[in-house]
Design an enzyme around this catalytic site. Structure first.
Site, PDB file in Angstrom:
ATOM      1  N   ARG A   1       0.828  -1.198   0.000  1.00 57.04           N
ATOM      2  CA  ARG A   1       0.000   0.000   0.000  1.00 57.04           C
ATOM      3  C   ARG A   1       0.861   1.246   0.000  1.00 57.04           C
ATOM      4  O   ARG A   1       1.743   1.416   0.828  1.00 57.04           O
ATOM      5  CB  ARG A   1      -0.912   0.009   1.230  1.00 57.04           C
ATOM      6  CG  ARG A   1      -1.689   1.299   1.469  1.00 57.04           C
ATOM      7  CD  ARG A   1      -2.849   1.428   0.481  1.00 57.04           C
ATOM      8  NE  ARG A   1      -3.554   2.692   0.662  1.00 57.04           N
ATOM      9  CZ  ARG A   1      -4.641   2.837   1.406  1.00 57.04           C
ATOM     10  NH1 ARG A   1      -5.135   1.823   2.064  1.00 57.04           N
ATOM     11  NH2 ARG A   1      -5.236   4.014   1.478  1.00 57.04           N
TER      12      ARG A   1
ATOM     13  N   ARG B   1      -5.831   1.427  -5.076  1.00 58.14           N
ATOM     14  CA  ARG B   1      -5.018   0.886  -3.988  1.00 58.14           C
ATOM     15  C   ARG B   1      -4.900  -0.642  -4.058  1.00 58.14           C
ATOM     16  O   ARG B   1      -5.822  -1.328  -4.486  1.00 58.14           O
ATOM     17  CB  ARG B   1      -5.547   1.351  -2.631  1.00 58.14           C
ATOM     18  CG  ARG B   1      -6.958   1.034  -2.257  1.00 58.14           C
ATOM     19  CD  ARG B   1      -8.026   2.076  -2.645  1.00 58.14           C
ATOM     20  NE  ARG B   1      -7.713   3.475  -2.567  1.00 58.14           N
ATOM     21  CZ  ARG B   1      -7.823   4.216  -1.477  1.00 58.14           C
ATOM     22  NH1 ARG B   1      -8.215   3.699  -0.350  1.00 58.14           N
ATOM     23  NH2 ARG B   1      -7.557   5.486  -1.526  1.00 58.14           N
TER      24      ARG B   1
ATOM     25  N   ASP C   1      -6.975  -1.940   0.987  1.00 60.03           N
ATOM     26  CA  ASP C   1      -7.528  -0.932   1.889  1.00 60.03           C
ATOM     27  C   ASP C   1      -8.347  -1.675   2.945  1.00 60.03           C
ATOM     28  O   ASP C   1      -9.223  -2.470   2.598  1.00 60.03           O
ATOM     29  CB  ASP C   1      -8.447  -0.013   1.065  1.00 60.03           C
ATOM     30  CG  ASP C   1      -8.864   1.237   1.800  1.00 60.03           C
ATOM     31  OD1 ASP C   1      -8.262   1.562   2.844  1.00 60.03           O
ATOM     32  OD2 ASP C   1      -9.809   1.893   1.322  1.00 60.03           O
TER      33      ASP C   1
ATOM     34  N   ASP D   1     -10.617  -0.917   6.269  1.00 58.05           N
ATOM     35  CA  ASP D   1     -11.284   0.150   7.031  1.00 58.05           C
ATOM     36  C   ASP D   1     -12.066  -0.444   8.191  1.00 58.05           C
ATOM     37  O   ASP D   1     -12.861  -1.376   7.990  1.00 58.05           O
ATOM     38  CB  ASP D   1     -12.294   0.894   6.142  1.00 58.05           C
ATOM     39  CG  ASP D   1     -11.635   1.767   5.084  1.00 58.05           C
ATOM     40  OD1 ASP D   1     -10.479   2.177   5.292  1.00 58.05           O
ATOM     41  OD2 ASP D   1     -12.294   2.017   4.068  1.00 58.05           O
TER      42      ASP D   1
HETATM   43  N1  ROI Z   1     -14.665   2.178  -4.673  1.00 60.50           N
HETATM   44  C1  ROI Z   1     -15.018   0.881  -4.555  1.00 60.50           C
HETATM   45  N2  ROI Z   1     -15.886   0.377  -5.432  1.00 60.50           N
HETATM   46  N3  ROI Z   1     -14.539   0.082  -3.577  1.00 60.50           N
HETATM   47  C2  ROI Z   1     -13.650   0.550  -2.663  1.00 60.50           C
HETATM   48  O1  ROI Z   1     -13.218  -0.220  -1.781  1.00 60.50           O
HETATM   49  C3  ROI Z   1     -13.255   1.890  -2.731  1.00 60.50           C
HETATM   50  N4  ROI Z   1     -12.384   2.424  -1.851  1.00 60.50           N
HETATM   51  C4  ROI Z   1     -12.034   3.690  -1.890  1.00 60.50           C
HETATM   52  C5  ROI Z   1     -12.578   4.650  -2.908  1.00 60.50           C
HETATM   53  C6  ROI Z   1     -11.419   5.284  -3.654  1.00 60.50           C
HETATM   54  C7  ROI Z   1     -13.418   5.698  -2.196  1.00 60.50           C
HETATM   55  N5  ROI Z   1     -13.418   3.996  -3.895  1.00 60.50           N
HETATM   56  C8  ROI Z   1     -13.787   2.692  -3.763  1.00 60.50           C
HETATM   57  O2  ROI Z   1     -11.206   4.158  -0.985  1.00 60.50           O
END
Ligand code: ROI
Length: 172
Positions: free
Chosen positions: A85, A94, A97, A99
Site C-alpha cells: 500500500r 489501492r 484498503d 477500514d
Molecule cells: N470504490 C469501490 N468500489 N470500492 C472501494 O473499496 C473503494 N475504496 C475507496 C474509494 C477510492 C473511495 N473507492 C472505492 O477508498
C-alpha cells in the site's frame, strides 16, 4: 477488558486484488489476539471516486479482537503496508484498503472521533460495496441512521455490484 466485535471493510483494485484480500484475511485470522473471523462473499464493484481506475474487489469481515481500537488500526495499516500500500492520490487506486466500519463492546456500539480514526466509518451507509456484503454477515445490525443493515442494503443502488467468489475460509 471486554473484547471488541469489529466489522472491517476490505477493498483492492491493483495488482491481484482477490489475492490481497484473501491474504489479509489470513493475516487477521492468524493473529494471536483476534478470533472468530467471518467474511462475506467477495464482490466486484465500480470505483467510487475517479472512474479512470480499475473495478474493485470488496468484502466485509467481522472478527473478535482483544486489541484496543487504535492497536487494531495499527495492525490493519501494517497489513496494508505488507501488501504494497502506498498512500498517494485521494480516492485513487489501492493494492489493499482495510477500514474499520463499526465497533462494539459488550454488544454496545462505540463512537470514536480522533484524527486517525472515525468509527462508525463516515461513508458506511453511502457505499453499496459495504452495505451489501455487510448484510450477508450481519443483516440485523443497526446502523447509525437507525436503519437495519438489511434495510439499507435492500434500498441502495447496486451500481453493478456482483459476487465473484464464495466467502473465504473463516476461523473459530
Ligand atoms: N470504490 C469501490 N468500489 N470500492 C472501494 O473499496 C473503494 N475504496 C475507496 C474509494 C477510492 C473511495 N473507492 C472505492 O477508498
Amino acid at each position: 477488558m471486554a473484547p471488541y466485535r469489529c466489522y472491517i471493510g476490505l477493498g483492492a483494485n491493483l495488482a491481484t486484488p482477490e489475492q490481497a484480500i484473501r491474504s489479509a484475511l489470513n493475516a487477521l485470522a492468524q493473529h494471536p489476539r483476534i478470533s472468530a473471523v467471518q467474511c462475506s462473499s467477495l464482490y466486484q464493484s465500480k470505483p467510487m471516486g475517479p472512474q479512470d481506475q480499475p473495478d474493485y474487489t470488496n468484502a466485509v469481515a467481522t472478527l473478535q479482537s482483544e486489541l484496543a481500537p487504535l492497536e487494531l488500526l495499527d495492525l490493519l495499516q501494517q497489513i496494508e503496508n505488507q501488501h504494497g500500500r502506498v498512500r498517494n492520490q485521494h480516492w485513487g487506486p489501492r493494492t489493499l484498503d482495510l477500514d474499520i466500519l463499526l465497533l462494539y463492546q459488550n454488544n454496545l456500539p462505540l463512537t470514536i472521533q480522533t484524527p486517525r480514526l472515525s468509527v462508525p466509518h463516515p461513508g458506511l451507509e453511502l457505499r453499496e460495496f459495504v452495505l451489501i456484503p455487510l448484510a450477508e454477515i450481519a443483516p440485523t445490525l443497526d446502523l447509525p441512521s437507525g436503519n437495519s443493515v438489511q434495510w439499507a442494503a435492500a434500498n441502495i443502488a447496486k451500481n453493478g455490484l456482483h459476487i465473484i467468489a464464495h466467502p473465504p475460509i473463516t476461523s473459530l
